[in-house]
Design a protein around this motif. Structure first.
Motif, mmCIF file in Angstrom:
data_model
loop_
_atom_site.group_PDB
_atom_site.id
_atom_site.type_symbol
_atom_site.label_atom_id
_atom_site.label_comp_id
_atom_site.label_asym_id
_atom_site.label_seq_id
_atom_site.Cartn_x
_atom_site.Cartn_y
_atom_site.Cartn_z
ATOM 1 N N SER A 255 -4.573 7.906 1.842
ATOM 2 C CA SER A 255 -4.236 6.977 2.033
ATOM 3 C C SER A 255 -3.983 6.971 3.387
ATOM 4 O O SER A 255 -3.710 5.607 4.138
ATOM 5 N N ARG A 256 -3.656 8.252 3.851
ATOM 6 C CA ARG A 256 -3.521 7.610 5.516
ATOM 7 C C ARG A 256 -4.920 7.524 6.799
ATOM 8 O O ARG A 256 -5.132 6.619 7.247
ATOM 9 N N GLU A 257 -5.881 7.628 5.335
ATOM 10 C CA GLU A 257 -7.487 7.174 6.177
ATOM 11 C C GLU A 257 -7.791 5.548 5.253
ATOM 12 O O GLU A 257 -7.749 4.786 6.859
ATOM 13 N N GLY B 231 -4.300 7.789 -6.943
ATOM 14 C CA GLY B 231 -4.186 6.767 -5.454
ATOM 15 C C GLY B 231 -5.179 6.892 -4.550
ATOM 16 O O GLY B 231 -6.339 7.496 -4.982
ATOM 17 N N PRO B 232 -5.005 6.406 -3.890
ATOM 18 C CA PRO B 232 -4.245 5.696 -3.264
ATOM 19 C C PRO B 232 -3.608 4.315 -4.178
ATOM 20 O O PRO B 232 -5.313 3.667 -4.239
ATOM 21 N N ALA B 233 -2.497 4.400 -3.735
ATOM 22 C CA ALA B 233 -2.461 2.955 -5.092
ATOM 23 C C ALA B 233 -2.004 2.054 -4.421
ATOM 24 O O ALA B 233 -1.834 2.024 -3.000
ATOM 25 N N ALA B 234 -1.929 1.005 -4.812
ATOM 26 C CA ALA B 234 -1.285 -0.392 -4.277
ATOM 27 C C ALA B 234 -1.663 -1.423 -5.124
ATOM 28 O O ALA B 234 -1.174 -1.870 -6.345
ATOM 29 N N LEU B 235 -0.338 -2.580 -4.687
ATOM 30 C CA LEU B 235 0.125 -3.463 -5.239
ATOM 31 C C LEU B 235 -0.290 -4.715 -4.963
ATOM 32 O O LEU B 235 -0.104 -4.647 -3.594
ATOM 33 N N GLN C 227 3.687 -1.589 4.106
ATOM 34 C CA GLN C 227 3.324 0.193 3.150
ATOM 35 C C GLN C 227 4.809 0.159 2.408
ATOM 36 O O GLN C 227 5.657 -0.802 2.087
ATOM 37 N N THR C 228 4.646 1.361 1.448
ATOM 38 C CA THR C 228 5.650 1.372 0.246
ATOM 39 C C THR C 228 5.593 2.360 0.018
ATOM 40 O O THR C 228 4.815 3.319 0.617
ATOM 41 N N VAL D 51 0.918 -0.821 -0.065
ATOM 42 C CA VAL D 51 -0.005 -0.194 0.121
ATOM 43 C C VAL D 51 0.627 1.444 0.113
ATOM 44 O O VAL D 51 2.044 1.145 0.945
ATOM 45 N N CYS D 52 1.191 1.936 -0.874
ATOM 46 C CA CYS D 52 2.053 3.103 -1.173
ATOM 47 C C CYS D 52 1.336 4.286 0.082
ATOM 48 O O CYS D 52 -0.465 4.861 0.033
ATOM 49 N N VAL D 53 1.817 5.048 0.657
ATOM 50 C CA VAL D 53 1.663 5.368 1.851
ATOM 51 C C VAL D 53 2.484 7.268 1.462
ATOM 52 O O VAL D 53 3.021 8.189 3.095
ATOM 53 N N ALA D 54 2.996 7.139 0.032
ATOM 54 C CA ALA D 54 3.829 8.218 0.264
ATOM 55 C C ALA D 54 3.143 9.574 0.028
ATOM 56 O O ALA D 54 1.644 9.467 -0.100
#
Lengths: 153, 949, 71, 499
Positions: free
Chosen positions: A89-91, A126-130, A116-117, A78-81
């Motif tokens: 993404s914080r939420e 976003g929020p982006a994920a893999l 996290q990534t 999960v991208c947290v940048a």
């Protein structure tokens, strides 16, 4: 590792024989093969690449990709940048935490591990994920958990 | 806060031992540049860092991660400076000076930056300076004072490493990670100085932590050389002795008494208690490095086993009686005289010790030649490097290696034969590894796969894994290729060598019997590999030969030494840096014991006793008549003891009952004698057969000199008063006097003066000069007042270099049906020689018993499992030890060390010896092994060993 | 000293010394340089007894030495 | 019928594979391409027509029958090249991205590929370097160092081996141009690297790509394989006497490895620790050999510079920022994607003009330009021309050209804290200001927000920012204070500071 795995790994790493500069690649190859890097594999890599165990250990612990235990069947990054923070993404991370997935500790939950990534290069969606390498846009907790469970099954 | 105990205004330039530390290594450039630092213009070689340029000119820049034994790293950011015309604040350690550069090292901005960096350090550092073992010897503490840190505004509640667990597994030092500032000095020292790379940083960012590869120090790859402890600027890596006993208060510079490297150490004491041994950067041989033995294993000197009072007994079956010095000396003197009266002047003799000082050795051989009145003096060098003397003097004209250690820095191809420097000469081994990592090529000739054949970042180009006993065949094959393929350096030979002898040699070496194809069948080394190795040596640039006892301890030891000398001459590899023929001497003063006239046939400086002119000089000086014929060698003395002609022996610091071959024979000879006088620190195996025991002094008590493998004469200074009450030369003088030859010296310096007065190669040597310049390599005389780092530069000492034919004569000792395996022997890093010293230290934790290394196939054939007790028998004897299955030895070859008397490796070695010098053939014994009775298992467990320590 | 040991030593020297030129002289020089007079005497006596056990060169060398000793 | 379906990661994240699969069994010929970089339209399927390619936005698998019947008019955006958002751009580096099959050398060549390389093969090394110097091309990785000067240094260095290393460790949040190019037109990068090799005398190239981009690595590897097969790479580049070998190396999860010296360490298989400079990598780089290190965008600009001449490239841009910049619109933005245009466009034009404001529809509060180490800017910066010097003068940093938009719900104290947190997480740990300072930064910001000794802690934070800026070994620690200070300066209220 059994002698069989050691032999198999050594064979896989043969391309790096005597190459002091191939430690990172050898560790990557190891993780691809076994899914993680067992402690005893550090010695195999050291021997093949003709470096010290300590050097291998130093490289192994520097890069966040490497794992020393078997990973979950499904890994969700999960991208947290910042760009994803701008899209919530914080939420998302908080919500995942509430659902039992702590991306900071990357603790395994069933067959799923969420971690996290920092940036997946999908910053406008976003929020982006893999999920096991498959990119997800506009991620929500529900979407991720459903999809992850599907993959983990 | 407690930390700021020393708010000095200037940064002290120093490291832990008070030697100056300029932060970065010296530049070797010849170009001089001019730079202005804080207003003063200074000249330094190009490539010098701003830090060093400033430091050399009295302007110390604060630093933590920099130290001049390591390449600059640039991590601590304490050394930032301002440079005119440059953006920002570059680090002075990683920025080289440029001509015309204007640097400011002290500005308000820099002051604030440094203080703020220090504030960050201290925010993650224990506040226990006053109770820290490093208090007063801590660069962090010093620098906090220098930058004027007064307050840590971050507080101490933030994230930190204060709870980090201590690693106390190493017997000599602790690792307290909570005090670590992650300067990487330890990691870099292990890499750049020692070359083991046992340390790394674990993790990254704030979590960065020094780690021995994720293990503890003891179980890691660490070889305990102490370089990391030395490099640590804080109390993170600290000697246990400092933690337990406190910081040393005074320093005495002296020389290590272990191997032939001869490292210079600063012995650091607190009162009369030795706290630690710190390698000296000024040490010519070691340049600041050390190994586990010299650095840490000095505890034997105060071990409870040490005998401090003289003892006598009538018969060896009697109990020892402690007596006064006078009584012991007169008892020994009277008995020696009585033996001579009854059996003739020739019935007694003695052995000098390669562990003792030149001055002690000189007095022992003098006592024998004067008071004993014969030439029956020999030395333990007989059993290690006597062929070196014979071989090199025959070919080159001197009985010594040709180079200084530093020379290896210029070698391009290293031919390493029968030596294992990383174990036996570790500080030189590290030097060699540094050169190899810079790209020099390596050819290893050894039956065993040494660390140098393949270990981290080291890989030999060729490993000629020969069958024990075939050295000469190999060296001939290498020379054969060079001669027949036209690779000889004809110009060098024409100019420097006896060309007639060369022509003869060339004819001999070109014979088909010396071809790689024939030698392959004798040695087991593939012909192609031999050819390639030969070509590499001949064409790869500066070729240097290093060798050890794997060359000399053979029936053709002397032949092999000459073979190597031939090879060096044929390829023009003599007389400059980076080349040469270099023996790695076993004990600390093997070179010196030979120099001092310990052999029965020659007087000091290698002059034969038959030389009337030389003898006359000594006779005048000593006021005695000397015999013109050689006396007995050790094996002759022992043989003659058994036949009853030889009945009294003075054994100076050598344990012939353990170290000499065919133990049973040695013991029988000792037992047959009427008087055996042993001078040693401990009741050793030989002392079991002695009638008089004279306690000796440890190297910490001696005053004198040792001469290392590179002919370097190093001062040995007394760190403490003799625990036995007398210097050994004093005891010898008294014994000589009691026997009727008055001998007296006021101090050791006088003995050296006497040596210098009568030994041309030592003509200018004196304690005063050595104290002034540090150390000197002989010859030191009018022709070479600054000593001679490299020999044969303008011509061979003997005139023309002499090629000598070296036919391969296989040893009589061969594998056969009954004894199908060949045993060879060697040493291990943590133990030393017969172990008398190291076994009495915590070094035994690494090696607590001798094991027999054997190949898997040999083990399988005999049903032997790894770790099992096995019995090893030769036609001479039988012993037991534990088996270790390894791929280090090839099938058919087994290997062991000889550090423990209990395993008694020499019980099985044979009577064969070098044809020219009688140096025993330790390296080849035909043996058979079989599983042993398991009841013997418990006799040498680690627990027992640790109890003894 | 055990004469068999001396015998072994002198044979070994003979095998290894390969200097061109008069080999007997080289052997003699070696023994002169490194052997005690007693050893030289003992081996000479052995050669007188069992000359067949020794090469011509060794015999010649010892004769040389013996001559010196008498002189 | 030829249809073009993107296989770019962003398109995939919106279901492009499912759409492509939906064509199975139809007689449509599906060509997988990169993305045009209009993410709000993805999956954007293009259909070849005599007039050109007609685009269909946000296509779902269910739309395919209608699309094939030419009945999906409600999703049609007309001819893609006429689409205003795209038309307003000047796509130079990205000219082929979204257009061609990234794996096809023939397709690449048919669209103007290899022209630059062929020209370069006819020039001397010096001439190539001169051409690049004249173009005014500056490093796109962030530092903006003139590429020609760097190349000239490597050209002048004597060595038995030299290297071209492409820094494809695009770790900055809000940037994805490298990824898109590697996925959409990798051969441009390959060509740029070969030209660099010929220019400086290097015969070996490495692309260091972050492991977070598995798809890009996959495409690169396949494209390189095809380039070898076509004789573009290998012992004889395009039949010439020049040799050039190229391989892709994957990172392993470390942001700092995007710093060039850390990248070299990582390429050498080691921990990604920063090396001090000097020595500069141009003289002592990979394995200690002279090495050109350029970013993906820098190297990918080179083929066009050689093909069209330095003057054409130099003719674009403003002041010392020449040529085009590929801006990436990211974060909370309505029309996110790639905007390639000459330097000099204003921030406002990018964010409001191209970007169309926030995706949430709420007002923009701040934008962060140049990645995690870039400053936060507010609307007062809207008129600043996007170029290296002008942005720096405004307290910002162009970096890799990423623009991340935040709406008014963002708390800037949290963003400042995150900047420190990110540094703490990703610092290599070598230098003290970065290693310890970043962790202390988080703690000090927490104290400020909690109102604890606010005045003293603000002073301390300022001192910390100073020591990190002036004392750090590399830009990671050195620039982390930039977002922190800018957030604090522009939005003190978010920190609970009573003004």
């Amino acid at each position: 590792m059994t002698q069989f795995v050691v032999d198999d790994l050594t064979a896989q790493l043969e391309q790096f024989r005597g190459n002091n500069y191939a430690v990172l690649q050898a560790l990557q190859t190891t993780q691809e093969m076994i899914g993680f890097v067992p402690d005893s594999a550090l010695d195999v890599v050291a021997k093949v690449c003709n470096v010290s165990r300590a050097e291998v250990y130093g490289v192994f612990t520097f890069y966040s990709d490497f794992k020393n235990t078997a990973p979950a069947k499904c890994i969700v990054k999960v991208c947290v940048a910042e760009a994803c923070q701008a899209n919530g993404s914080r939420e998302l991370v908080d919500e995942l935490h509430n659902q039992g997935f702590d991306v900071h500790t990357a603790k395994q939950n069933g067959n799923v591990q969420m971690e996290q990534t920092f940036c997946l290069g999908n910053c406008a969606l976003g929020p982006a994920a893999l999920i096991n390498g498959q990119p997800i846009a506009r991620a929500t907790a529900k979407k991720l958990i459903e999809k992850a469970n599907e993959v983990a099954r | 806060m407690t930390l700021l105990s020393d708010p000095r205004g200037v940064a002290p330039i120093r490291d832990g031992i008070g030697e100056p530390d300029y932060g970065t290594p010296k530049s070797t450039s010849d170009v001089i540049v001019s730079v202005t630092i804080d207003g003063a213009t200074v000249q330094v070689p190009a490539g010098t860092s701003i830090m060093r340029a400033a430091g050399e000119n009295g302007c110390a820049i604060p630093k933590l991660c920099a130290t001049d034994s390591l390449e600059p790293f640039g991590s601590c950011r304490m050394c930032l400076v301002e440079v005119d015309g440059r953006k920002g604040t570059p680090a002075s350690c990683t920025t080289p000076v440029e001509d015309g550069m204007v640097v400011r090292t002290q500005t308000p901005k820099l002051g604030k930056l440094r203080r703020n960096v220090m504030e960050l350090y201290i925010s993650d550092h224990p506040l226990e300076c006053l109770t820290c073992a490093a208090n007063g010897d801590c660069e962090l503490q010093d620098m906090a004072g220098v930058v004027g840190l007064r307050d840590v505004r971050y507080g101490y509640e933030g994230e930190n490493h204060l709870g980090a667990e201590k690693d106390q597994s190493n017997p000599y030092f602790d690792f307290d990670s909570s005090k670590c500032i992650v300067c990487n000095r330890c990691v870099r020292a292990c890499d750049q100085i020692q070359g083991t790379l046992a340390l790394t940083i674990e993790g990254r960012g704030f979590n960065s932590k020094v780690s021995p590869g994720g293990l503890n120090f003891l179980s890691s790859e660490c070889v305990s050389c102490g370089a990391c402890v030395q490099a640590c600027p804080t109390g993170t890596l600290e000697e246990k002795s400092v933690i337990e006993l406190g910081m040393p208060t005074r320093t005495v510079q002296t020389t290590c008494a272990y191997c032939g490297v001869g490292c210079t150490f600063n012995a650091e004491l607190r009162g009369d208690e030795l706290i630690r041994m710190v390698p000296a950067k000024t040490g010519g041989a070691n340049e600041g490095h050390s190994c586990v033995k010299g650095r840490f294993a000095f505890g034997y000197a105060s071990h409870k086993d040490r005998v401090l009072e003289p003892m006598i007994r009538e018969k060896i079956t009697d109990e020892w009686t402690k007596v006064s010095w006078d009584e012991a000396i007169s008892y020994a003197a009277n008995k020696f005289k009585a033996i001579q009266a009854k059996y003739g002047d020739n019935s007694i003799g003695g052995v000098t010790s390669s562990r003792c000082t030149n001055e002690e050795i000189f007095t022992v051989q003098k006592m024998i030649r004067t008071a004993f009145g014969n030439n029956n003096v020999d030395t333990c060098a007989r059993v290690c490097h006597s062929p070196t003397g014979f071989g090199l003097s025959s070919t080159f004209g001197t009985s010594a290696g040709t180079q200084d250690f530093k020379s290896v820095n210029k070698s391009d191809v290293i031919l390493l034969i029968g030596a294992n420097p990383t174990d036996a000469h570790p500080v030189f081994g590290s030097r060699m590894k540094r050169r190899l990592r810079q790209g020099a090529k390596l050819i290893v000739v050894d039956p065993r796969k040494l660390d140098l054949v393949e270990s981290a970042h080291i890989k030999a180009q060729h490993h000629l894994q020969l069958q024990p006993g075939t050295n000469v065949a190999i060296i001939n094959a290498l020379a054969h290729v060079i001669v027949t393929e036209g690779l000889v350096d004809q110009e060098f030979i024409n100019e420097r060598c006896d060309t007639e002898a060369f022509a003869r040699w060339m004819k001999f070496i070109a014979l088909p019997e010396n071809s790689p194809e024939v030698v392959q069948s004798q040695s087991g080394v593939p012909a192609q590999e031999l050819r390639e190795a030969a070509r590499l040596f001949a064409t790869g640039g500066n070729g240097a030969i290093y060798y050890g006892l794997g060359v000399t301890e053979h029936s053709q030891g002397s032949t092999m030494v000459m073979g190597m000398a031939n090879l060096a001459m044929a390829t023009g590899n003599i007389g400059r840096e980076g080349v040469g023929v270099n023996p790695l001497r076993g004990q600390n003063n093997v070179q010196g014991s030979c120099d001092m006239g310990s052999f029965p046939h020659e007087l000091s400086g290698y002059r034969h006793v038959s030389d009337d002119a030389v003898r006359e000089q000594f006779e005048t000086l000593w006021d005695v008549k000397l015999l013109p014929d050689p006396g007995m060698r050790i094996p002759n003395m022992l043989d003659n003891a058994l036949s009853g002609e030889f009945r009294g022996m003075f054994v100076h610091g050598e344990d012939i009952a353990q170290s000499d071959p065919n133990t049973k024979h040695v013991m029988a000879a000792l037992e047959a004698m009427d008087l055996v006088v042993v001078q040693d620190l401990f009741i050793n195996e030989t002392a079991n057969f002695a009638h008089v025991f004279l306690p000796g002094t440890s190297f910490l008590e001696k005053d004198g000199t040792f001469t290392n493998a590179e002919r370097r004469i190093n001062r040995v200074r007394p760190v403490m008063a003799p625990k036995n009450g007398k210097q050994e030369w004093q005891i010898i003088s008294e014994l000589a006097t009691a026997m009727g030859y008055p001998m007296h010296y006021d101090n050791a310096a006088q003995i050296m003066d006497e040596i210098a007065s009568i030994t041309p190669t030592f003509a200018n040597v004196s304690f005063e000069l050595l104290d002034r310049v540090g150390s000197l390599q002989w010859p030191v005389n009018a022709a070479a007042p600054a000593g001679t780092p490299i020999m044969h530069v303008d011509g061979f000492v003997r005139g023309k270099g002499l090629f000598i034919e070296t036919p391969f004569v296989p040893t009589e000792e061969r594998a056969n049906r009954k004894f199908p395996l060949l045993l060879t022997t060697g040493r291990i890093l943590s133990q030393y020689n017969v172990g008398a010293q190291t076994r009495r230290t915590a070094n035994s934790i690494w090696h607590h018993e001798d094991v027999l290394e054997l190949h898997e196939s040999d083990a399988q054939m005999r049903g032997i499992k790894d770790g099992q007790k096995i019995s090893i028998s030769s036609r001479i004897g039988e012993t037991t030890m534990r088996a270790k299955i390894t791929d280090r030895v090839p099938a058919g070859v087994v290997y062991t060390t000889f550090h423990y008397p209990v395993s008694g490796a020499n019980v099985i070695t044979t009577e064969y010896s070098d044809w020219a010098t009688n140096c025993p053939e330790y390296k080849v014994t035909a043996v058979e092994i079989r599983p042993a009775d398991s009841s013997a298992d418990a006799d040498n467990s680690l627990d027992d060993v640790l109890m003894k320590v | 000293m055990d004469v068999n040991r001396l015998k072994m030593m002198v044979i070994q020297i003979d095998q290894n010394i390969a200097f061109a030129g008069p080999k007997a002289e080289v052997i003699a020089t070696h023994l002169r340089k490194f052997w005690t007079p007693q050893m030289r005497k003992d081996i000479f006596q052995e050669i007188e007894k069992n000359p067949a056990d020794f090469s011509q060169d060794v015999q010649a060398a010892l004769k040389l030495l013996h001559g010196e000793a008498k002189a | 019928m030829k249809v073009f379906v993107p296989a770019d990661s962003s398109a995939l994240s919106l279901g492009a594979n499912e759409v492509a699969n939906a064509f199975e069994g139809t007689d449509a010929q599906v060509i997988r391409t990169g993305s045009r970089g209009m993410f709000w339209l993805e999956p954007l399927v293009e259909v070849e027509t005599p007039a050109g390619r007609v685009g269909y936005a946000n296509v779902e698998p269910a739309d395919i029958p209608a699309l094939l019947d030419n009945k999906l008019t409600q999703k049609s955006i007309g001819l893609v090249t006429d689409y205003d958002w795209l038309k307003k751009q000047n796509r130079v580096t990205f000219a082929r991205v979204g257009v061609i099959d990234p794996l096809s050398v023939a397709d690449y060549e048919a669209h103007g590929g290899l022209v630059g390389l062929r020209k370069a093969l006819a020039l001397t090394s010096e001439q190539i370097v001169e051409e690049v110097t004249q173009s005014g091309l500056r490093g796109r990785g962030g530092a903006g160092f003139p590429a020609g000067i760097k190349w000239n240094t490597v050209l002048g260095a004597q060595a038995d081996q030299k290297y071209i290393c492409c820094n494809a460790d695009e770790g900055d949040s809000g940037t994805f141009a490298d990824r898109m190019l590697m996925e959409g037109d990798p051969l441009t990068l390959v060509e740029g690297m070969i030209i660099a090799g010929i220019a400086v005398g290097a015969t070996k190239g490495l692309i260091y790509c972050r492991s977070e981009y598995p798809h890009a690595i996959d495409v690169l590897n396949k494209a390189i394989k095809n380039a070898y097969a076509a004789g573009v790479l290998g012992a004889s580049v395009c039949g010439s006497h020049f040799a050039f070998d190229l391989e892709v190396r994957s990172g392993a999860g470390s942001y700092v490895c995007g710093e060039e010296t850390a990248m070299l360490e990582s390429l050498e298989g080691k921990r990604g620790m920063i090396r001090p400079k000097p020595p500069i990598p141009a003289l002592s780089g990979l394995y200690g050999k002279p090495t050109v290190i350029n970013n993906v965008m820098t190297l990918s600009a080179v083929p066009m510079i050689l093909a069209d001449g330095a003057a054409a490239y130099q003719g674009l841009g403003v002041e010392r920022s020449r040529g085009t910049q590929v801006f990436q619109l990211a974060g909370n933005i309505a029309k996110g994607g790639i905007v390639e245009t000459a330097f000099g466009i204003t921030l406002g034009e990018l964010v409001d003009g191209f970007g169309g404001g926030t995706n949430s529809g709420r007002p923009i509060k701040t934008v962060q330009v140049g990645g995690p180490l870039g400053a936060y800017l507010d609307k007062s910066a809207w008129d600043v021309p996007m170029a290296y010097e002008s942005l720096a003068a405004a307290g910002g940093m162009l970096g890799h050209g990423g623009v991340v938009v935040f709406d008014d719900t963002v708390n800037m104290a949290k963003q400042a804290r995150f900047a420190m947190e990110f540094c703490a997480e990703e610092s290599c740990g070598k230098c003290t200001p970065c290693r310890i300072g970043s962790t202390r930064g988080v703690e000090v910001i927490d104290k400020i927000v909690a109102g604890e000794d606010q005045a003293e802690n603000l002073l301390l934070l300022e001192d910390l920012c100073e020591v990190m800026t002036d004392g750090s070994l590399c830009a990671m620690g050195g620039l982390t204070p930039l977002p922190v200070r800018s957030a604090l300066k522009l939005y003190p209220a978010d920190f609970g500071i009573r003004s």
